[in-house]
Write a protein that holds these residues in place. Structure first.
Motif, PDB file in Angstrom:
ATOM      1  N   VAL A   1       0.861  -1.178   0.000  1.00 29.17           N
ATOM      2  CA  VAL A   1       0.000   0.000   0.000  1.00 29.17           C
ATOM      3  C   VAL A   1       0.896   1.226   0.000  1.00 29.17           C
ATOM      4  O   VAL A   1       1.818   1.323   0.799  1.00 29.17           O
ATOM      5  N   SER A   2       0.629   2.147  -0.907  1.00 32.72           N
ATOM      6  CA  SER A   2       1.398   3.378  -0.972  1.00 32.72           C
ATOM      7  C   SER A   2       0.438   4.539  -1.195  1.00 32.72           C
ATOM      8  O   SER A   2      -0.498   4.442  -1.985  1.00 32.72           O
ATOM      9  N   LEU A   3       0.673   5.626  -0.494  1.00 37.69           N
ATOM     10  CA  LEU A   3      -0.164   6.807  -0.600  1.00 37.69           C
ATOM     11  C   LEU A   3       0.743   8.022  -0.723  1.00 37.69           C
ATOM     12  O   LEU A   3       1.693   8.169   0.041  1.00 37.69           O
ATOM     13  N   GLY A   4       0.451   8.863  -1.692  1.00 32.56           N
ATOM     14  CA  GLY A   4       1.247  10.061  -1.881  1.00 32.56           C
ATOM     15  C   GLY A   4       0.358  11.292  -1.875  1.00 32.56           C
ATOM     16  O   GLY A   4      -0.833  11.219  -2.187  1.00 32.56           O
ATOM     17  N   ALA A   5       0.942  12.419  -1.513  1.00 32.55           N
ATOM     18  CA  ALA A   5       0.199  13.678  -1.509  1.00 32.55           C
ATOM     19  C   ALA A   5       1.137  14.805  -1.928  1.00 32.55           C
ATOM     20  O   ALA A   5       2.342  14.755  -1.669  1.00 32.55           O
ATOM     21  N   ARG A   6       0.551  15.804  -2.566  1.00 27.41           N
ATOM     22  CA  ARG A   6       1.320  16.971  -2.977  1.00 27.41           C
ATOM     23  C   ARG A   6       0.503  18.207  -2.613  1.00 27.41           C
ATOM     24  O   ARG A   6      -0.692  18.275  -2.868  1.00 27.41           O
ATOM     25  N   TYR A   7       1.175  19.181  -1.998  1.00 27.85           N
ATOM     26  CA  TYR A   7       0.533  20.449  -1.651  1.00 27.85           C
ATOM     27  C   TYR A   7       1.535  21.549  -1.934  1.00 27.85           C
ATOM     28  O   TYR A   7       2.636  21.549  -1.355  1.00 27.85           O
ATOM     29  N   ASN A   8       1.185  22.456  -2.837  1.00 26.08           N
ATOM     30  CA  ASN A   8       2.110  23.501  -3.284  1.00 26.08           C
ATOM     31  C   ASN A   8       3.426  22.848  -3.711  1.00 26.08           C
ATOM     32  O   ASN A   8       3.437  22.040  -4.598  1.00 26.08           O
TER      33      ASN A   8
END
Length: 83
Positions: free
Chosen positions: A23-30
């Motif tokens: 399981v892999s989860l990524g996030a990007r903010y600015n």
């Protein structure tokens, strides 16, 4: 089974096997990016359990070596030594 381990991998309709789940989860903010991954072993055999324990021991050794004033290579060598 062939696993797609790229961070950009997406879910599909293929039938899963239930021996190892990644399981892999990524996030990007600015301009900030992060991702986290977890591996779940379902009914692991003795070899998988021993390999996993080796990795846990290596992680613990590396973490213990991360002390003020130590070189980062000390943590690497500690992890390598635990393997």
């Amino acid at each position: 089974p062939a696993y797609d381990l790229r961070p950009s991998a997406q879910s599909d309709d293929k039938i899963m096997t239930y021996d190892t789940i990644l399981v892999s989860l990524g996030a990007r903010y600015n301009n900030y990016c992060t991702n986290i991954s977890r591996t779940f072993l379902i009914d692991p055999d003795d070899g998988q359990q021993k390999a996993y324990q080796k990795l846990v021991d290596a992680h613990a050794a590396a973490a213990a070596a991360l002390v003020e004033g130590a070189k980062l290579s000390d943590a690497y060598e500690a992890a390598k030594g635990a393997l």
